[in-house]
Write a protein that holds these residues in place. Sequence first.
Motif, mmCIF file in Angstrom:
data_model
loop_
_atom_site.group_PDB
_atom_site.id
_atom_site.type_symbol
_atom_site.label_atom_id
_atom_site.label_comp_id
_atom_site.label_asym_id
_atom_site.label_seq_id
_atom_site.Cartn_x
_atom_site.Cartn_y
_atom_site.Cartn_z
ATOM 1 N N SER A 19 26.540 38.085 22.393
ATOM 2 C CA SER A 19 25.526 38.443 23.334
ATOM 3 C C SER A 19 24.732 37.056 23.736
ATOM 4 C CB SER A 19 24.679 39.448 22.842
ATOM 5 O OG SER A 19 23.260 39.388 23.611
ATOM 6 N N PRO A 20 24.766 36.723 24.903
ATOM 7 C CA PRO A 20 24.153 35.258 25.436
ATOM 8 C C PRO A 20 22.537 35.699 25.323
ATOM 9 C CG PRO A 20 25.198 36.575 27.186
ATOM 10 C CD PRO A 20 25.757 37.180 26.041
ATOM 11 N N THR A 21 22.060 36.881 25.479
ATOM 12 C CA THR A 21 20.698 37.164 25.653
ATOM 13 C C THR A 21 20.187 37.010 24.192
ATOM 14 O OG1 THR A 21 20.932 38.645 27.486
ATOM 15 C CG2 THR A 21 19.062 38.709 25.800
ATOM 16 N N VAL A 22 20.755 37.487 23.263
ATOM 17 C CA VAL A 22 20.097 37.484 21.710
ATOM 18 C C VAL A 22 20.126 36.013 21.152
ATOM 19 C CG1 VAL A 22 20.383 38.187 19.475
ATOM 20 C CG2 VAL A 22 20.580 39.811 21.185
ATOM 21 N N ILE A 23 21.471 35.366 21.463
ATOM 22 C CA ILE A 23 21.417 33.974 20.950
ATOM 23 C C ILE A 23 20.625 33.011 21.795
ATOM 24 C CG2 ILE A 23 23.050 32.125 20.750
ATOM 25 C CD1 ILE A 23 25.411 34.020 20.206
ATOM 26 N N GLY A 24 20.548 33.348 23.067
ATOM 27 C CA GLY A 24 19.681 32.480 23.888
ATOM 28 C C GLY A 24 18.310 32.474 23.564
ATOM 29 N N ILE A 25 17.721 33.720 23.393
ATOM 30 C CA ILE A 25 16.237 33.838 23.118
ATOM 31 C C ILE A 25 16.114 33.353 21.578
ATOM 32 C CG2 ILE A 25 14.633 35.631 22.457
ATOM 33 C CD1 ILE A 25 15.606 37.335 24.828
ATOM 34 N N THR A 26 16.898 33.718 20.836
ATOM 35 C CA THR A 26 16.797 32.927 19.397
ATOM 36 C C THR A 26 16.572 31.446 19.347
ATOM 37 O OG1 THR A 26 18.112 34.946 18.417
ATOM 38 C CG2 THR A 26 17.894 32.928 17.182
ATOM 39 N N LEU A 27 17.616 30.923 20.163
ATOM 40 C CA LEU A 27 17.502 29.202 20.316
ATOM 41 C C LEU A 27 16.012 29.157 20.896
ATOM 42 C CD1 LEU A 27 21.104 28.750 21.278
ATOM 43 C CD2 LEU A 27 20.292 27.899 19.329
ATOM 44 N N TYR A 28 15.591 29.457 21.980
ATOM 45 C CA TYR A 28 14.544 29.452 22.668
ATOM 46 C C TYR A 28 13.284 29.424 21.665
ATOM 47 C CZ TYR A 28 10.841 29.068 26.484
ATOM 48 O OH TYR A 28 9.971 28.594 26.861
ATOM 49 N N LEU A 29 13.230 30.286 20.944
ATOM 50 C CA LEU A 29 12.187 30.529 19.853
ATOM 51 C C LEU A 29 12.289 29.336 18.876
ATOM 52 C CD1 LEU A 29 11.878 34.365 19.380
ATOM 53 C CD2 LEU A 29 10.281 33.018 20.385
ATOM 54 N N ALA A 179 18.714 18.833 18.494
ATOM 55 C CA ALA A 179 19.765 18.385 19.588
ATOM 56 C C ALA A 179 20.688 18.971 19.772
ATOM 57 C CB ALA A 179 20.217 16.908 19.345
ATOM 58 N N ARG A 180 21.377 19.775 18.574
ATOM 59 C CA ARG A 180 22.655 20.434 18.655
ATOM 60 C C ARG A 180 22.323 21.926 19.349
ATOM 61 N NH1 ARG A 180 26.174 21.127 13.453
ATOM 62 N NH2 ARG A 180 26.498 18.868 14.164
ATOM 63 N N PHE A 181 21.109 22.487 19.017
ATOM 64 C CA PHE A 181 20.420 23.862 19.419
ATOM 65 C C PHE A 181 20.188 23.691 20.808
ATOM 66 C CE2 PHE A 181 18.937 26.218 15.524
ATOM 67 C CZ PHE A 181 20.143 26.292 14.733
ATOM 68 N N GLU A 182 19.815 22.530 21.233
ATOM 69 C CA GLU A 182 19.542 22.246 22.714
ATOM 70 C C GLU A 182 20.983 22.202 23.620
ATOM 71 O OE1 GLU A 182 17.084 18.668 22.584
ATOM 72 O OE2 GLU A 182 15.368 19.637 22.684
ATOM 73 N N ARG A 183 21.800 21.758 23.219
ATOM 74 C CA ARG A 183 23.083 21.570 23.765
ATOM 75 C C ARG A 183 23.756 22.931 23.782
ATOM 76 N NH1 ARG A 183 24.169 17.001 20.245
ATOM 77 N NH2 ARG A 183 25.414 18.119 18.996
ATOM 78 N N TRP A 184 23.529 23.637 22.865
ATOM 79 C CA TRP A 184 24.138 25.361 22.893
ATOM 80 C C TRP A 184 23.382 25.836 23.856
ATOM 81 C CZ3 TRP A 184 24.435 26.428 16.939
ATOM 82 C CH2 TRP A 184 25.354 25.669 16.221
ATOM 83 N N LEU A 188 25.021 27.645 27.106
ATOM 84 C CA LEU A 188 24.897 28.963 27.181
ATOM 85 C C LEU A 188 24.194 29.510 28.260
ATOM 86 C CD1 LEU A 188 25.442 31.510 25.401
ATOM 87 C CD2 LEU A 188 22.977 31.476 24.710
ATOM 88 N N SER A 189 23.184 29.059 28.841
ATOM 89 C CA SER A 189 22.593 29.036 30.076
ATOM 90 C C SER A 189 23.776 28.807 31.358
ATOM 91 C CB SER A 189 21.299 28.184 30.425
ATOM 92 O OG SER A 189 20.432 28.537 29.431
ATOM 93 N N SER A 190 24.330 27.816 31.344
ATOM 94 C CA SER A 190 25.122 27.279 32.293
ATOM 95 C C SER A 190 26.549 28.316 32.395
ATOM 96 C CB SER A 190 25.792 26.006 32.240
ATOM 97 O OG SER A 190 26.381 25.581 30.924
#
Length: 226
Positions: A19-29, A179-184, A188-190
């Motif tokens: 799920s891109p939403t769950v992973i994306g929000i986790t990374l953002y937090l 740096a790795r989380f930012e790349r992910w 994920l966004s793109s």
Amino acid sequence: MSIETIGAVLGLALLDTLSPTVIGITLYLLLTRPPRVGALLGVYLGSVAIAYFALGVLLMLGLGAVAPLVDDSVWAWGQAVLGAALVVGSYFIPDKNPERGSIRAGSFTMRSMLLLGLGTWLFEFATAVPYFGAIGIMTSAGLPAVQWSPLLGVYVTIMVIPGILLLVAWAAMGERLRARFERWQNKLSSGSRTVASWIVWIAGCLILLEAVDTLFTEVTVATPWG
């Protein structure tokens, strides 16, 4: 409960971890690092899991009341049509606007995380396709509550495991992962449309294979779970 049913449901649960939403929000937090980030993430992931479990219970009870009135082959054909429709529909998923799901840094509260979890539950229908497929498979298998309820619990737990693993990794390594989380997060966004499309396509294939296995018992269908 057959190993085929368990394998199909758990296979869909593993697919739902993308799920891109769950992973994306986790990374953002984790990248934003608000105070009590662990507790905030726990509220978010917990609300997602509980909401999907509650919805699953309602669906299973409702469909369970209807299922005895419908012939097994009708359920299987409906499952086959759904699976085929998902495979075709996966090629027509529209692009998402990544800015719609953005979170303002000042909105990090327990209440906002709870609402965000409920928003994920309400609005991420594309990535919830595996979940609804699993509900359909458990219903068509005629599982009693003593069997489908723990299986549903395992499913929603698997759904949020990526968020938990990311939190554990961040707690262990911290800024070394930035740096790795930012790349992910950027990938994920793109690639949100691509991820959603693959999730729907694979879910459709799994649902279709399970239906074919039920409808055509004389045909051996090769699945990852045997």
